[in-house]
Design an enzyme around this catalytic site. Structure first.
Site, short mmCIF file in Angstrom:
data_model
loop_
_atom_site.label_atom_id
_atom_site.label_comp_id
_atom_site.label_asym_id
_atom_site.label_seq_id
_atom_site.Cartn_x
_atom_site.Cartn_y
_atom_site.Cartn_z
N GLN A 25 0.81 -1.21 0.00
CA GLN A 25 0.00 0.00 0.00
C GLN A 25 0.85 1.27 0.00
O GLN A 25 0.41 2.31 -0.49
CB GLN A 25 -0.93 0.01 1.22
CG GLN A 25 -2.00 -1.06 1.22
CD GLN A 25 -3.13 -0.74 0.26
OE1 GLN A 25 -3.09 0.22 -0.49
NE2 GLN A 25 -4.16 -1.57 0.27
N SER A 42 3.22 -4.95 -4.90
CA SER A 42 2.48 -5.44 -6.07
C SER A 42 2.15 -4.26 -6.97
O SER A 42 1.62 -3.24 -6.51
CB SER A 42 1.20 -6.15 -5.63
OG SER A 42 0.53 -6.69 -6.75
N HIS A 44 -0.08 -3.64 -9.21
CA HIS A 44 -1.46 -3.18 -9.42
C HIS A 44 -1.88 -2.17 -8.37
O HIS A 44 -2.82 -1.40 -8.57
CB HIS A 44 -2.42 -4.37 -9.45
CG HIS A 44 -2.79 -4.90 -8.10
ND1 HIS A 44 -1.98 -5.76 -7.39
CD2 HIS A 44 -3.88 -4.69 -7.33
CE1 HIS A 44 -2.56 -6.05 -6.24
NE2 HIS A 44 -3.71 -5.42 -6.17
N CYS A 168 -6.40 -9.21 4.24
CA CYS A 168 -5.89 -10.54 4.57
C CYS A 168 -7.01 -11.51 4.95
O CYS A 168 -6.84 -12.73 4.88
CB CYS A 168 -4.91 -10.44 5.73
SG CYS A 168 -3.58 -9.25 5.47
#
Length: 308
Positions: A25, A42, A44, A168
């Site tokens: 994030q 990540s 994306h 999560c």
């Protein structure tokens, strides 16, 4: 909420423990400080291509993949590099980093608007997370007497895609271990993420539809009505059998009868839902009641509440 990575890294280094940082994030907003050992992210998350992961191994850190490996990918994973996707991931990260400072200030103002106005618009709401040490585009709050999944569906019908709990645990029915560790209300949790370019009009429309969505879900779950001044006399202790009932039903059942209990009397809630261990104390704090504690029971646990 941003974590003190640098301080934790020093403590880990002194103990000889490698530290893995999940920067999924935060990486779009700037570098992660500290002498961590490994870092993952990540693409994306910052608008890059899906399916591209980032692994950073600090020099001097011994690293080996537990699974099969060969000479490709420096021995870290078998397969062939997707060069176009890797280049796109790096280019997109550079692009968002170039605008991060200005966009951070703009989104922080919008999330602060949500943090301030949601408790004013919706009764029985707890905004969670540090007020300042947090990412600019994410805000989380929990609504009492609301099922998180039901609220997500209601908001989706209004054109808003939000999340509940933590990413999560989004595919499970257990309460978020993150919220549990924070000791905050886990039921009716909403996590709002504002992507780059989110407009002020989008936020205002979200704030306009949220009260109706929460009220609709509460009505569907038969949430207790507003308190009355007079309470019916009852025995010293009441017992609520909420075994087999999932969040937020144990809390709703407790709220329905609390006004019938004389001041000083207690309510014993029997529940086997893990979320009750967190939500009942949080409810007591929000409602100004005394949480006596948890006691063992033949099935599940007994949560004792004293009316004050």
């Amino acid at each position: 909420t941003e974590q003190p990575v640098a301080e934790v890294a020093e403590a880990c280094r002194a103990a000889g423990v490698p530290l893995l940082v999940d920067a999924a994030q935060s990486l779009a907003w700037g570098p992660v400080e500290g002498n961590w050992s490994l870092l993952t992210a990540s693409a994306h998350k910052w608008g890059g291509p899906s399916g591209v992961g980032l692994l950073v191994v600090r020099k001097g850190v011994r690293f080996a993949v537990p699974g099969p490996a060969d000479e490709r990918e420096s021995g870290r994973q078998p397969g062939f590099e997707n060069i176009p996707a890797i280049v796109a991931a790096a280019a997109s990260l550079r692009a968002v980093r170039a605008e991060a400072a200005a966009e951070s200030a703009r989104l922080r103002e919008l999330t602060e608007r949500i943090r301030t106005r949601v408790p004013q618009l919706v009764p029985d709401v707890e905004v969670v997370g540090h007020p300042d040490q947090r990412l600019p585009g994410i805000v989380t709050f929990s609504c009492l007497y609301v099922d998180g999944e039901a609220l997500l569906h209601a908001l989706d019908g209004e054109g808003f895609s939000v999340s509940s709990g933590s990413s999560c645990t989004s595919s499970t029915l257990t309460p978020s271990h993150v919220l549990k560790a924070m000791g905050v209300l886990s039921e009716g949790n909403v996590r709002v993420s504002l992507p780059f370019g989110t407009s002020e009009e989008d936020v205002e429309r979200f704030l306009s539809v949220l009260p109706g969505a929460v009220a609709s879900v509460r009505e569907h779950l038969h949430t207790p009505a507003a308190r009355t001044e007079a309470a019916a006399p009852a025995e010293e202790e009441r017992v609520i059998d909420a075994l087999g009932k999932r969040c937020p039903l144990p809390v709703i059942e407790l709220a329905k009868i609390i006004d019938e209990v004389p001041v000083g009397g207690t309510v014993r809630v029997l529940a086997d839902d893990e979320a009750a261990r967190l939500d009942i104390p949080a409810w007591c704090e929000m409602r100004g009641q005394e949480y006596v504690g948890e006691e063992p029971a033949e099935v599940g646990s007994a949560y004792v509440v004293r009316r004050v």
